[in-house]
Motif scaffolding. Structure first.
Motif, PDB file in Angstrom:
ATOM      1  N   GLY A  16       0.807  -1.213   0.000  1.00 56.75           N
ATOM      2  CA  GLY A  16       0.000   0.000   0.000  1.00 56.75           C
ATOM      3  C   GLY A  16       0.841   1.264   0.000  1.00 56.75           C
ATOM      4  O   GLY A  16       1.996   1.264   0.446  1.00 56.75           O
ATOM      5  N   ALA A  17       0.255   2.353  -0.503  1.00 60.33           N
ATOM      6  CA  ALA A  17       0.995   3.601  -0.692  1.00 60.33           C
ATOM      7  C   ALA A  17       1.437   4.221   0.626  1.00 60.33           C
ATOM      8  O   ALA A  17       2.549   4.758   0.736  1.00 60.33           O
ATOM      9  CB  ALA A  17       0.145   4.590  -1.471  1.00 60.33           C
ATOM     10  N   GLU A  18       0.604   4.166   1.642  1.00 63.89           N
ATOM     11  CA  GLU A  18       0.926   4.846   2.898  1.00 63.89           C
ATOM     12  C   GLU A  18       2.190   4.276   3.530  1.00 63.89           C
ATOM     13  O   GLU A  18       3.101   5.018   3.917  1.00 63.89           O
ATOM     14  CB  GLU A  18      -0.248   4.743   3.866  1.00 63.89           C
ATOM     15  CG  GLU A  18      -0.034   5.567   5.129  1.00 63.89           C
ATOM     16  CD  GLU A  18      -1.279   5.643   5.993  1.00 63.89           C
ATOM     17  OE1 GLU A  18      -1.145   6.059   7.160  1.00 63.89           O
ATOM     18  OE2 GLU A  18      -2.373   5.300   5.505  1.00 63.89           O
ATOM     19  N   ARG A  19       2.271   2.945   3.618  1.00 66.65           N
ATOM     20  CA  ARG A  19       3.448   2.344   4.240  1.00 66.65           C
ATOM     21  C   ARG A  19       4.687   2.453   3.342  1.00 66.65           C
ATOM     22  O   ARG A  19       5.802   2.643   3.836  1.00 66.65           O
ATOM     23  CB  ARG A  19       3.162   0.876   4.595  1.00 66.65           C
ATOM     24  CG  ARG A  19       2.232   0.727   5.808  1.00 66.65           C
ATOM     25  CD  ARG A  19       2.105  -0.715   6.259  1.00 66.65           C
ATOM     26  NE  ARG A  19       1.323  -1.519   5.317  1.00 66.65           N
ATOM     27  CZ  ARG A  19       0.926  -2.770   5.561  1.00 66.65           C
ATOM     28  NH1 ARG A  19       1.241  -3.359   6.712  1.00 66.65           N
ATOM     29  NH2 ARG A  19       0.219  -3.441   4.674  1.00 66.65           N
TER      30      ARG A  19
ATOM     31  N   LEU B 243       5.397   4.880   1.097  1.00 60.00           N
ATOM     32  CA  LEU B 243       5.896   6.250   1.105  1.00 60.00           C
ATOM     33  C   LEU B 243       6.440   6.649   2.475  1.00 60.00           C
ATOM     34  O   LEU B 243       7.382   7.446   2.561  1.00 60.00           O
ATOM     35  CB  LEU B 243       4.809   7.211   0.655  1.00 60.00           C
ATOM     36  CG  LEU B 243       4.380   7.051  -0.812  1.00 60.00           C
ATOM     37  CD1 LEU B 243       3.189   7.947  -1.123  1.00 60.00           C
ATOM     38  CD2 LEU B 243       5.537   7.362  -1.747  1.00 60.00           C
ATOM     39  N   ALA B 244       5.881   6.085   3.533  1.00 60.59           N
ATOM     40  CA  ALA B 244       6.412   6.350   4.871  1.00 60.59           C
ATOM     41  C   ALA B 244       7.834   5.801   5.003  1.00 60.59           C
ATOM     42  O   ALA B 244       8.702   6.410   5.644  1.00 60.59           O
ATOM     43  CB  ALA B 244       5.508   5.731   5.934  1.00 60.59           C
TER      44      ALA B 244
ATOM     45  N   ASP C 124       1.815  12.565  -2.035  1.00 60.43           N
ATOM     46  CA  ASP C 124       0.924  12.291  -0.903  1.00 60.43           C
ATOM     47  C   ASP C 124       0.257  10.932  -1.106  1.00 60.43           C
ATOM     48  O   ASP C 124      -0.252  10.635  -2.191  1.00 60.43           O
ATOM     49  CB  ASP C 124      -0.126  13.389  -0.795  1.00 60.43           C
ATOM     50  CG  ASP C 124      -1.086  13.145   0.336  1.00 60.43           C
ATOM     51  OD1 ASP C 124      -2.231  12.714   0.059  1.00 60.43           O
ATOM     52  OD2 ASP C 124      -0.698  13.358   1.492  1.00 60.43           O
ATOM     53  N   ALA C 125       0.276  10.122  -0.065  1.00 58.62           N
ATOM     54  CA  ALA C 125      -0.250   8.753  -0.193  1.00 58.62           C
ATOM     55  C   ALA C 125      -1.705   8.738  -0.627  1.00 58.62           C
ATOM     56  O   ALA C 125      -2.131   7.839  -1.360  1.00 58.62           O
ATOM     57  CB  ALA C 125      -0.090   8.013   1.132  1.00 58.62           C
ATOM     58  N   GLY C 126      -2.469   9.738  -0.196  1.00 62.75           N
ATOM     59  CA  GLY C 126      -3.885   9.760  -0.530  1.00 62.75           C
ATOM     60  C   GLY C 126      -4.165   9.999  -2.000  1.00 62.75           C
ATOM     61  O   GLY C 126      -5.274   9.727  -2.470  1.00 62.75           O
TER      62      GLY C 126
END
Length: 567
Positions: A361-364, A366-367, A392-394
């Protein structure tokens, strides 16, 4: 009428002030009193490399002026005749100097005959003042850059005060014709390098004459983290290419090499570079590029830490990956078969990262990139440095996520950011503050080391995860079939690295290599980036890295003779 009246008043005030001032001067002269003040320019601080080799220094040079307005036409003609006779000996007069001299005389102006003469060239004029009464020889400071184009984008250059920035240079410290730092360290640290002017005051009165001098205060000397020897070699390696090379100290973040090409001549910044092309873009710190597969270790760190795949678990690569709902597949470089985490780095298997990144997933994802410094400025006192671009992950759609997992898409990074991220892998998880200034030496001899106040941040990389990344990058550089294995790395160097071949916005490809050595006790990170390359990272960038490392590791390396003896 009101406007006309305003102008009349303004003119009257100017005339009144002029009359009062002239009357005061005439009265002072009539009484035999006179005060003359002359500005004394401060010596600019010298810039050294880490070993004390001079990169930029100020030397005394001499400008020669012809002052026709002080002489009658007959004496003026005799002076020109004598200069013409001595042209060959003086060696700086132009063929049409007589015409230019007459024009200057008619305009009541001085004529600049020569700029920047050495002491040897100026001595005949300094000792022969009676022979050339219309000449004046003025001492000036000239900035000399010993690595020329090789370090110009890091060190910078001097120029006239930009009109739009005049307010930054107060009159009490700068004259109208002062030369100031425009770019590089010269520009960033103008206030430290410039020093403070002095003044010589001559007073005459009552039949006596006195001279008082308030000495100029020299600027601070600057020691950079660069190795002049390595910097010169790196720029030579880049010859004819557009790109950059970074060498970073794994533990401290000290920049040992920051070479960018093409560059410019800092002593003639308006001219063309040594390759016939000039660029003022410091690609090493300000060039924004898709990092390609050099980003895969940081994606893999997030994949393993999330527990989605164990290190020895395999993902089947048939040469492509199909995203549900997409008609077109995402391609790999080959059909790699069953791929583990280590092998995914060794052969740079896109399919492994397509699939695992989509699951992550994008959030993890990119973090993980962010904790390794992507999307943030990398350091201190670095010219033109940029933070890159981290989406931005969103806003990341499924297709974009697949591309981001292999370092493509909307994420952009500088070569220095990549180097800093690899330094954290090398040293066990500390993200160092990259810096170009090692220390300042003040005129009183005291030393300042401002970079020491900047603390490295921890990435939180688990030791077990790091071990997998190190093993995979070691295999990529040294094991048959690894993407960098044909680069020519000596096994004794223990290089760990990752290649990258990234599609750029010009429909070409950029070639990357990022790595560090030796694996057992890492000292240096080496990053090579070549724009619009004619091959893959393993074919273009990695061999250049091997060439530089071979030079850095020479036991018989001698320091270059960068500084001539000053006159």
């Amino acid at each position: 009428m009101a406007a006309l009246a305003g102008v009349s008043v303004a003119v009257f005030v100017q005339l009144f002030n002029l009359a009062v001032r002239q009357n005061s001067e005439l009265r002072q002269r009539s009484l035999g009193n006179l005060e003359l003040r002359r500005r004394l320019d401060p010596p600019r601080g010298t810039i050294y490399d880490r070993d004390g080799l001079v990169l930029a220094e100020t030397r005394f040079r001499y400008d020669v002026w012809l002052a026709p307005a002080r002489y009658g036409r007959r004496g003026w003609a005799r002076t020109l005749d004598r200069l013409e006779v001595d042209t060959q000996r003086l060696g700086f007069l132009k063929d049409n100097f007589r015409e230019a001299a007459y024009r200057a005389s008619e305009n009541g102006r001085r004529l600049l005959l020569a700029r920047g003469l050495s002491l040897d060239e100026a001595l005949p004029l300094l000792h022969g003042g009676k022979s050339y009464p219309a000449l004046s020889v003025e001492t000036v400071h000239q900035r000399i850059y010993h690595l020329s184009e090789g370090a110009a984008l890091a060190v910078g250059y001097l120029g006239a005060i930009p009109e739009a920035r005049g307010g930054e240079f107060p009159d009490e410290r700068y004259a109208r014709d002062s030369r100031v730092g425009i770019a590089g360290i010269e520009g960033i640290h103008e206030g430290d390098l410039a020093g403070f002017p002095g003044v010589a005051t001559a007073r005459r009165g009552g039949g006596t004459e006195t001279v008082e001098t308030a000495s100029a205060q020299p600027g601070r000397d600057c020691y950079l983290t660069l190795s002049g020897l390595w910097q010169e070699k790196a720029y030579e390696i880049l010859s004819g290419r557009h790109g950059s090379i970074i060498v970073l100290d794994c533990d401290t973040g000290a920049i040992r090499v920051a070479a960018s090409a093409p560059s410019f001549d800092p002593e003639r910044p308006g001219g063309t570079g040594g390759e016939g092309e000039t660029s003022f873009l410091f690609r090493a710190a300000a060039g924004l590029y898709p990092p390609g597969s050099t980003l895969k270790p940081f994606a893999l760190a997030a994949i393993l830490e999330a527990g989605l795949h164990r290190p020895q678990e395999t993902i089947e690569c048939r040469g492509e990956f199909r995203l549900p709902g997409w008609s077109r597949p995402f391609h790999c470089t080959a059909a790699h078969g069953a791929v583990t985490a280590e092998r995914a780095l060794k052969v740079s298997c896109n399919t492994y990262f397509y699939r695992a990144g989509s699951e992550l997933g994008a959030e993890r994802l990119l973090a993980s990139y962010a904790r390794f410094g992507f999307g943030a400025e990398p350091g201190l006192s670095i010219p033109q440095q940029k933070a890159g671009r981290l989406p931005d992950a969103g806003s990341v759609a499924a297709g974009e996520l697949v591309n981001l997992s292999i370092g493509q898409g909307s994420l952009l990074a500088t070569p220095l950011q990549v180097a800093r991220a690899y330094a954290s892998l090398a040293n066990g998880g500390a993200l160092p503050v990259a810096h170009l200034v090692e220390q300042w030496v003040l005129p009183d001899g005291s030393v300042l080391e401002p970079w020491r106040s900047a603390k490295a941040t921890r990435t939180g990389l688990p030791a077990a995860t790091r071990a997998v990344l190190i093993a995979g990058m070691g295999r990529a550089a040294n094991e048959s079939g690894g993407t960098a294995s044909r680069a020519g790395f000596d096994p004794e160097w223990e290089v760990c690295g990752k290649t990258g071949t990234a599609e750029n916005a010009r429909n070409g490809v950029d070639a990357w290599f990022a790595g560090f050595y030796p694996e057992s006790a890492p000292r240096h990170v080496v990053v090579v980036h070549i724009e619009d390359a004619e091959g893959h990272g393993g074919d273009i960038a990695a061999p250049l890295a091997a060439e530089l490392i071979a030079f850095m590791e020479r036991p018989d390396a001698e320091a270059p003779d960068l500084a001539e003896a000053a006159p």
